[in-house]
Design a protein around this motif. Structure first.
Motif, PDB file in Angstrom:
ATOM      1  N   THR A 169       0.848  -1.193   0.000  1.00 54.80           N
ATOM      2  CA  THR A 169       0.000   0.000   0.000  1.00 54.80           C
ATOM      3  C   THR A 169       0.884   1.244   0.000  1.00 54.80           C
ATOM      4  O   THR A 169       2.088   1.176   0.299  1.00 54.80           O
ATOM      5  CB  THR A 169      -0.895   0.036   1.251  1.00 54.80           C
ATOM      6  OG1 THR A 169      -0.036   0.160   2.401  1.00 54.80           O
ATOM      7  CG2 THR A 169      -1.769  -1.198   1.353  1.00 54.80           C
ATOM      8  N   ILE A 170       0.283   2.368  -0.276  1.00 54.47           N
ATOM      9  CA  ILE A 170       1.025   3.627  -0.252  1.00 54.47           C
ATOM     10  C   ILE A 170       1.531   3.924   1.165  1.00 54.47           C
ATOM     11  O   ILE A 170       2.627   4.461   1.345  1.00 54.47           O
ATOM     12  CB  ILE A 170       0.193   4.797  -0.828  1.00 54.47           C
ATOM     13  CG1 ILE A 170       1.104   5.995  -1.119  1.00 54.47           C
ATOM     14  CG2 ILE A 170      -0.965   5.141   0.092  1.00 54.47           C
ATOM     15  CD1 ILE A 170       0.448   7.089  -1.946  1.00 54.47           C
ATOM     16  N   GLY A 171       0.751   3.527   2.161  1.00 56.60           N
ATOM     17  CA  GLY A 171       1.178   3.731   3.543  1.00 56.60           C
ATOM     18  C   GLY A 171       2.440   2.952   3.864  1.00 56.60           C
ATOM     19  O   GLY A 171       3.352   3.471   4.505  1.00 56.60           O
ATOM     20  N   ARG A 172       2.485   1.708   3.416  1.00 53.81           N
ATOM     21  CA  ARG A 172       3.676   0.880   3.658  1.00 53.81           C
ATOM     22  C   ARG A 172       4.866   1.430   2.877  1.00 53.81           C
ATOM     23  O   ARG A 172       5.973   1.504   3.399  1.00 53.81           O
ATOM     24  CB  ARG A 172       3.395  -0.574   3.264  1.00 53.81           C
ATOM     25  CG  ARG A 172       4.568  -1.487   3.429  1.00 53.81           C
ATOM     26  CD  ARG A 172       4.918  -1.698   4.897  1.00 53.81           C
ATOM     27  NE  ARG A 172       6.075  -2.588   4.992  1.00 53.81           N
ATOM     28  CZ  ARG A 172       7.125  -2.347   5.765  1.00 53.81           C
ATOM     29  NH1 ARG A 172       7.155  -1.290   6.550  1.00 53.81           N
ATOM     30  NH2 ARG A 172       8.129  -3.175   5.777  1.00 53.81           N
ATOM     31  N   LEU A 173       4.648   1.837   1.645  1.00 49.58           N
ATOM     32  CA  LEU A 173       5.719   2.417   0.833  1.00 49.58           C
ATOM     33  C   LEU A 173       6.246   3.691   1.490  1.00 49.58           C
ATOM     34  O   LEU A 173       7.463   3.900   1.574  1.00 49.58           O
ATOM     35  CB  LEU A 173       5.219   2.700  -0.580  1.00 49.58           C
ATOM     36  CG  LEU A 173       6.242   3.256  -1.566  1.00 49.58           C
ATOM     37  CD1 LEU A 173       7.417   2.296  -1.757  1.00 49.58           C
ATOM     38  CD2 LEU A 173       5.574   3.556  -2.903  1.00 49.58           C
ATOM     39  N   ALA A 174       5.350   4.511   1.981  1.00 48.81           N
ATOM     40  CA  ALA A 174       5.749   5.742   2.670  1.00 48.81           C
ATOM     41  C   ALA A 174       6.562   5.407   3.915  1.00 48.81           C
ATOM     42  O   ALA A 174       7.577   6.057   4.204  1.00 48.81           O
ATOM     43  CB  ALA A 174       4.513   6.561   3.042  1.00 48.81           C
ATOM     44  N   GLU A 175       6.144   4.382   4.624  1.00 49.64           N
ATOM     45  CA  GLU A 175       6.838   3.985   5.853  1.00 49.64           C
ATOM     46  C   GLU A 175       8.257   3.493   5.576  1.00 49.64           C
ATOM     47  O   GLU A 175       9.202   3.930   6.228  1.00 49.64           O
ATOM     48  CB  GLU A 175       6.031   2.881   6.542  1.00 49.64           C
ATOM     49  CG  GLU A 175       6.636   2.364   7.825  1.00 49.64           C
ATOM     50  CD  GLU A 175       5.832   1.207   8.405  1.00 49.64           C
ATOM     51  OE1 GLU A 175       6.453   0.360   9.080  1.00 49.64           O
ATOM     52  OE2 GLU A 175       4.610   1.141   8.181  1.00 49.64           O
ATOM     53  N   ILE A 176       8.410   2.617   4.593  1.00 49.79           N
ATOM     54  CA  ILE A 176       9.743   2.054   4.356  1.00 49.79           C
ATOM     55  C   ILE A 176      10.690   3.034   3.671  1.00 49.79           C
ATOM     56  O   ILE A 176      11.900   2.922   3.828  1.00 49.79           O
ATOM     57  CB  ILE A 176       9.696   0.716   3.585  1.00 49.79           C
ATOM     58  CG1 ILE A 176       9.145   0.888   2.181  1.00 49.79           C
ATOM     59  CG2 ILE A 176       8.941  -0.333   4.369  1.00 49.79           C
ATOM     60  CD1 ILE A 176       9.273  -0.347   1.320  1.00 49.79           C
ATOM     61  N   THR A 177      10.148   4.009   2.940  1.00 50.70           N
ATOM     62  CA  THR A 177      11.011   4.989   2.269  1.00 50.70           C
ATOM     63  C   THR A 177      11.172   6.268   3.072  1.00 50.70           C
ATOM     64  O   THR A 177      11.996   7.120   2.721  1.00 50.70           O
ATOM     65  CB  THR A 177      10.453   5.358   0.881  1.00 50.70           C
ATOM     66  OG1 THR A 177       9.148   5.925   1.028  1.00 50.70           O
ATOM     67  CG2 THR A 177      10.432   4.144  -0.038  1.00 50.70           C
ATOM     68  N   GLU A 178      10.367   6.407   4.131  1.00 56.29           N
ATOM     69  CA  GLU A 178      10.362   7.620   4.954  1.00 56.29           C
ATOM     70  C   GLU A 178      10.028   8.861   4.121  1.00 56.29           C
ATOM     71  O   GLU A 178      10.598   9.932   4.314  1.00 56.29           O
ATOM     72  CB  GLU A 178      11.692   7.784   5.689  1.00 56.29           C
ATOM     73  CG  GLU A 178      11.989   6.639   6.635  1.00 56.29           C
ATOM     74  CD  GLU A 178      13.304   6.777   7.372  1.00 56.29           C
ATOM     75  OE1 GLU A 178      14.110   7.680   7.046  1.00 56.29           O
ATOM     76  OE2 GLU A 178      13.532   5.963   8.274  1.00 56.29           O
TER      77      GLU A 178
END
Length: 143
Positions: free
Chosen positions: A17-26
């Protein structure tokens, strides 16, 4: 045969998800959506209306961030993603700009380092500093 194990193949096919992508890429989800709108990130697949990103999206975001940190504008990054001849022109121009910035930073570093140890009231009147400034005016030979 690709040489990938079944687990590796499955991991590479997992969409996040975009949330997970945002989390792992900061990187904030809003920035990810912005980059998509401006063609810097490919449009993701959708599942039940939600964006789903492949693992490579994180790598692309890392490249985008590094390009921004290097001083490339979004327009330059977009050009960087184009075909090879066009990309080369952008890269060459940016390398020249970065080399000049590095030279300017080196001069600033020399100035500040000298200023720390200079006993002159006004650094501009210091003979050693004046000599250093004169060397800055002389163009350096091309590498």
């Amino acid at each position: 045969m690709s040489g990938w194990t079944d687990v590796e193949k499955e991991e590479r096919n997992v969409r996040m998800t975009i949330g997970r992508l945002a989390e792992i890429t900061e990187v904030p989800a809003s920035a990810i959506r912005y980059w998509e709108r401006h063609g810097l990130l490919p449009a993701p697949e959708r599942e039940s209306g939600q964006r789903r990103y492949p693992p490579e999206a994180a790598e692309r975001i890392t490249v985008l961030r590094k390009c921004q940190q290097a001083g490339l504008s979004l327009a330059e990054i977009r050009e960087f993603q184009r075909e090879q001849p066009h990309r080369e022109a952008v890269i060459r121009a940016k390398i020249t700009e970065i080399q000049q910035r590095m030279l300017d930073l080196d001069h600033a570093h020399q100035l500040l380092t000298h200023a720390l140890s200079c006993s002159e009231e006004d650094i501009v009147g210091c003979p050693k500093f004046r000599q250093q400034m004169a060397s800055w005016q002389t163009p350096r030979p091309a590498p």
